[in-house]
Design a protein around this motif. Structure first.
Motif, PDB file in Angstrom:
ATOM      1  N   LEU A 854       7.722   8.011  84.168  1.00 48.58           N
ATOM      2  CA  LEU A 854       8.204   9.102  85.029  1.00 48.58           C
ATOM      3  C   LEU A 854       8.186   8.694  86.485  1.00 48.58           C
ATOM      4  O   LEU A 854       9.107   9.017  87.258  1.00 48.58           O
ATOM      5  CB  LEU A 854       7.348  10.355  84.803  1.00 48.58           C
ATOM      6  N   ALA A 855       7.115   7.999  86.892  1.00 49.50           N
ATOM      7  CA  ALA A 855       7.023   7.560  88.281  1.00 49.50           C
ATOM      8  C   ALA A 855       8.168   6.609  88.623  1.00 49.50           C
ATOM      9  O   ALA A 855       8.787   6.723  89.692  1.00 49.50           O
ATOM     10  CB  ALA A 855       5.678   6.879  88.525  1.00 49.50           C
ATOM     11  N   ALA A 856       8.473   5.691  87.713  1.00 49.14           N
ATOM     12  CA  ALA A 856       9.559   4.746  87.969  1.00 49.14           C
ATOM     13  C   ALA A 856      10.901   5.464  88.068  1.00 49.14           C
ATOM     14  O   ALA A 856      11.691   5.216  88.995  1.00 49.14           O
ATOM     15  CB  ALA A 856       9.604   3.703  86.849  1.00 49.14           C
ATOM     16  N   VAL A 857      11.163   6.369  87.135  1.00 50.61           N
ATOM     17  CA  VAL A 857      12.426   7.107  87.167  1.00 50.61           C
ATOM     18  C   VAL A 857      12.503   7.994  88.405  1.00 50.61           C
ATOM     19  O   VAL A 857      13.545   8.097  89.059  1.00 50.61           O
ATOM     20  CB  VAL A 857      12.582   7.944  85.881  1.00 50.61           C
ATOM     21  N   GLY A 858      11.365   8.652  88.733  1.00 49.11           N
ATOM     22  CA  GLY A 858      11.347   9.509  89.921  1.00 49.11           C
ATOM     23  C   GLY A 858      11.603   8.726  91.194  1.00 49.11           C
ATOM     24  O   GLY A 858      12.334   9.184  92.094  1.00 49.11           O
ATOM     25  N   LEU A 859      11.028   7.537  91.315  1.00 48.89           N
ATOM     26  CA  LEU A 859      11.252   6.714  92.511  1.00 48.89           C
ATOM     27  C   LEU A 859      12.705   6.262  92.612  1.00 48.89           C
ATOM     28  O   LEU A 859      13.292   6.244  93.701  1.00 48.89           O
ATOM     29  CB  LEU A 859      10.326   5.502  92.486  1.00 48.89           C
ATOM     30  N   VAL A 860      13.287   5.898  91.485  1.00 44.71           N
ATOM     31  CA  VAL A 860      14.702   5.506  91.497  1.00 44.71           C
ATOM     32  C   VAL A 860      15.573   6.680  91.922  1.00 44.71           C
ATOM     33  O   VAL A 860      16.511   6.531  92.724  1.00 44.71           O
ATOM     34  CB  VAL A 860      15.130   4.989  90.103  1.00 44.71           C
ATOM     35  N   ALA A 861      15.278   7.875  91.357  1.00 40.09           N
ATOM     36  CA  ALA A 861      16.067   9.061  91.715  1.00 40.09           C
ATOM     37  C   ALA A 861      15.885   9.432  93.178  1.00 40.09           C
ATOM     38  O   ALA A 861      16.820   9.933  93.826  1.00 40.09           O
ATOM     39  CB  ALA A 861      15.662  10.233  90.816  1.00 40.09           C
TER      40      ALA A 861
END
Length: 881
Positions: A854-861
């Motif tokens: 989630l952290a990785a996806v959130g940072l990309v978004a």
């Protein structure tokens, strides 16, 4: 009547509207021109004449609205205008419309597809008379770990005589029968039933009649009922079928009826029914074991709890009367519906909850989009309020837009769900829908409509209320980008909730994938790769003699081994992992007799030579069976598995030891000649049970055997050659159920695979929607705070500082949602406990990986809007208006 006529007249005003509009325009133009001409004749100039006419004539549009109000029903006209305006707005902003509709479509499609399956399996009423009063009656033995065991016919006779809670208590069983007509021979699934069972279910025959009596259990039946499907396919729907003699397992039987097209009992595969009855007074316990299934109908007013108490008391009495046979055995009553869905109920409920989570994420996403859109239209809403539109009128327009989105997404969702149901059933476990009809129908469509309306209200009410209640003067003073530090707590809460639901789904999918990985890594105890299986059921009248059965399978296997591409071939009565097994008592030589209820129990399998090599089961010690081991004059010999040796012969020698297996009236001791590796039998997630193998020629050789052929290449290429071999030996003998052993083993963990696949799909959709939500909130925040960032940059803020500010907002959203989601995931994990294998419900690896993902996806978004904000130039930002 006048009111109805007036209403009908107004409703008729919807037709010919364009023609009416042209007439109305011409009529008002003519009246206006008459006023102008009157003023010109009075000596006014052209300009003065038109001005004076306009003042005298009044508001043309107001007058037109008054006339239009007489054409149709006012609220319908207002609703039509709202819908037209909403559609025009969506055409002007297609990106918003597509994004919102797609979100709703995905949520509705997932929910409707899973509900369709759940409705067919769990909710739809069973097609029997008063199905709520029907219960399955099982025998239970905690010592053996049997909660739903088949029953003894002797015990059933005593239950019938002593109980006061059942109207009727009957039995049934399943098997296979060969139907032949001299030119064709084909095997069909069959059920044998007590004569009154079908009447107890409330079945009405499509043609003919039901059973009125039955032959004693074990004798040859003389009557048969056939399914509607068999009547149509085999007999071509011949109306003269009643009273016709047909050959069933090479025995003549009379067709007395055709059952309805929609009838089934426990499985939809059955095409033949025969009737048997129990003989009162016969001591079945002395000659027979436990092999029947039982279903009963409770008397009116009798609860399941009361019935369970009485039947348990009867079981305790039978245990006292016959402790040798019944020691430790009790009775377990289970509602018929529960018995049909026991294995699939929990997975379906979990998947239905997951689908609703996806819908919740979709609703939150659409609500976010609507809030952003309403905020960008705040000047429009303020102008409408300033010229007299009330807050309810504005809210109604916005709710109409939400309704249009919901219905559009709902319609597309139902269409997508129809395809998804087909895809789901192709991926579903074999036992998921074997006793139910799964298809979109009026019930499911009603659910879809209700779900679309609920979704519309869910994502439409709050944004519409916020936009409609906004202060008009404040809206006129604000512009699209002038606010400094604009924040929207509602949108951030919605995105955090999306993240929370995504975390829960990801955690569930992670647990299922980890469990599935563990199942795939388990050694089943055999090598299924390259093995073809097929079942052969010999007619007992033609193969009445035991020697004829042994010789048939021996000749068949010799011929199969000679086929090109065959490495080895053998046969067994019950295939591992196929769900069927036979168990009986066993005695070890030299040990004192076991006390009642404490006798040793083992699974028994009859096999032919070369079976272990063909199935890839390692022989740990000793040797395999030889053809001579099955000869009647040969001494009894057995092969046991490792579990048998470990549990029953611990500390004793195994090879050369002697055991007696309870198979017939005379059970001589036989030598153990080998120890085979453990096979997990029913499922790879179950521990192996003690098992004894004996040669096919011993103990009443079976007429039904499963061939096991190991191929050098693709095993299915041997199907037709194997069929030809059988026909050369007996041209009328069919072969059924060709299947690779690899598929049979894979079916044992199909429930976990099905759940893992769907939960992964749902979680990825939720993750995508959450990422879009994070991006949307931060992108909109950057747009709203453009001037603020311009001021910060002008005062000396570095681009990295602006970047960190925006990213921090994304991190806070992800962190808040993740914390809430992890808490919910712990609850969800407990519901998955029965489906997990090899891991705990709080698996550390899964609960560590999900926040990281989630952290990785959130940072990309968050990176895209943050990067755009960090590249702003102060002059351009401060000029933004």
């Amino acid at each position: 009547m006048r009111r109805i006529a007036a209403l009908v007249k107004r409703l008729g005003g919807w037709w010919g509207r364009e023609e009416r509009e042209r007439g109305l325009q011409e009529e008002f133009a003519a009246h206006f021109q008459m006023h102008v001409e009157d003023n010109l004749r009075a000596g006014m100039s052209q300009a003065e004449a038109r001005r004076e006419a306009a003042l005298k004539f009044g508001s043309v549009e107001s007058a037109k609205e008054s006339v239009r109000g007489q054409w149709t029903v006012a609220w319908l006209e207002s609703a039509r205008q709202d819908l037209v305006y909403a559609a025009r707005g969506f055409r002007r902003n297609p990106v918003f419309a597509i994004a919102a509709t797609l979100s709703v479509t995905l949520g509705i499609a997932a929910s409707v597809a899973i509900f369709t399956v759940a409705d067919g399996v769990l909710l739809r009423p069973l097609p029997y008379r008063d199905p709520g009063h029907l219960v399955m009656v099982w025998e239970t033995n905690p010592h053996l770990g049997a909660a739903h065991n088949i029953i003894s016919p002797g015990n059933l006779l005593d239950w019938r005589e002593q109980n006061h809670v059942f109207e009727e208590l009957d039995f049934f069983g399943s098997g296979r029968q060969v139907l032949s007509d001299g030119q064709r021979a084909e095997e069909f699934a069959s059920q044998y039933v007590a004569p009154g069972l079908l009447s107890m279910l409330g079945v009405k025959p499509w043609r003919g009649r039901l059973f009125t009596s039955g032959k004693p259990l074990g004798q040859r039946p003389d009557e048969v009922l056939i399914s509607y499907r068999l009547w149509q396919t085999w007999f071509g729907g011949d109306e003269g079928i009643l009273g016709r003699k047909i050959r069933l397992s090479d025995e003549p039987v009379t067709v007395i009826g055709v059952l309805p097209p929609d009838f089934y009992f426990r499985t939809r595969e059955t095409d033949l029914w025969t009737a048997f009855d129990l003989v009162p007074g016969r001591n079945y316990r002395a000659s027979d074991g436990r092999f029947l299934l039982s279903v009963g109908r409770l008397k009116p007013g009798i609860s399941l709890t009361h019935a369970q108490g009485e039947m348990s008391a009867i079981a305790r009495g039978l245990e006292i009367v016959d402790p040798v046979f019944n020691k430790g055995w009790g009775v377990n009553l289970e509602p018929l519906r529960d018995s049909l869905v026991r294995e699939v109920k929990q997975p379906l409920l979990v998947l239905l909850g997951a689908a609703l989570f996806v819908l919740a994420v979709a609703c939150a996403n659409v609500a976010n989009l609507l809030l952003a859109r309403h905020r960008s239209r705040r000047r429009e809403m303020a102008v409408r309020a300033a010229i007299g539109a009330g807050w309810w009128r504005i809210a109604r327009q916005l709710l109409t837009e939400s309704l249009l989105l919901g219905l559009s997404g709902g319609t597309a969702g139902v269409l997508l769900a129809n395809w998804l149901v087909t895809a789901l059933m192709s991926l579903a476990p074999r036992d998921l829908a074997h006793n139910a009809s799964v298809a979109l129908d009026l019930r499911v469509l009603s659910f879809a409509v209700a779900l679309s309306l609920i979704a519309t209200v869910t994502f439409g009410v709050v944004p519409s209320w916020i936009a409609a209640r906004r202060d008009a003067l404040r809206g006129l003073r604000e512009d699209g980008r002038g606010a400094i530090g604009g924040h929207d707590r509602t949108r951030r809460c919605l995105v955090a909730s999306e993240v929370a639901f995504a975390v829960m789904l990801l955690a569930g999918a992670g647990l299922m994938l980890r469990s599935l990985s563990g199942l795939l890594a388990v050694d089943p105890g055999l090598n299924p790769s390259g093995v073809l299986t097929a079942r052969v059921t010999l007619p007992r009248t033609l193969y009445r003699e035991y020697d004829s059965r042994v010789q048939f399978f021996a000749r068949t296997l010799d011929s199969v081994r000679a086929l090109p591409g065959v490495r080895s071939a053998g046969a067994i009565d019950f295939l591992p992992f196929h769900g069927l097994a036979a168990a009986t008592g066993v005695t070890v030589a030299g040990r004192p007799p076991a006390r009642p209820g404490e006798n040793l129990v083992t699974i028994v399998r009859t096999v032919t030579p070369d079976y272990f090599r063909s199935m890839g089961i390692p022989l740990k010690s000793g040797r395999e069976f030889l053809a001579s081991d099955g000869a009647p004059e040969s001494p009894c010999r057995f092969i046991v598995n490792e579990s048998f040796a470990r549990q029953y012969l611990a500390g004793d020698r195994v090879i050369g030891n002697s055991i007696s297996v309870d198979m017939t009236d005379k059970n001589p001791y036989g030598e153990i000649i080998g120890v085979a590796g453990d096979v997990r039998e029913g499922s790879v997630d179950r521990q192996p049970a003690p098992t004894v193998y004996y040669p096919h020629g011993r103990f009443m050789p079976r007429s039904e055997m499963n061939l096991v052929v190991r191929a050098a290449a693709n095993p299915m290429t041997l199907a037709e050659p194997l069929r030809r071999v059988i026909r050369q030996i007996d041209h009328a003998q069919p072969v059924a159920d060709f299947a690779p052993m690899q598929d049979i083993v894979a079916e044992t963990f199909s429930r976990q695979k099905f759940c893992a696949f769907l939960l992964s799909g749902f979680s990825l959709v939720a993750l995508l929607l959450a990422a879009v939500g994070i991006y949307g909130v931060l992108a909109y925040s950057v747009t709203e705070r453009t001037r603020e960032f311009g001021v910060r940059i002008a005062l000396g803020a570095e681009p990295s500082r602006i970047l960190s500010l925006v990213l921090a907002g994304g991190v806070r959203l992800v962190l808040a949602g993740t914390v809430a989601g992890i808490a919910g995931a712990f609850v969800l994990a407990r519901l998955l406990g029965a489906l997990l294998f090899g891991i705990g419900t709080h698996d550390p690896a899964t609960f560590a990986a999900v926040p990281m993902l989630l952290a990785a996806v959130g940072l990309v978004a968050a990176w895209v809007p943050a990067r755009r904000a960090s590249r702003l130039r102060a002059v351009e930002a401060l000029r933004t208006d």
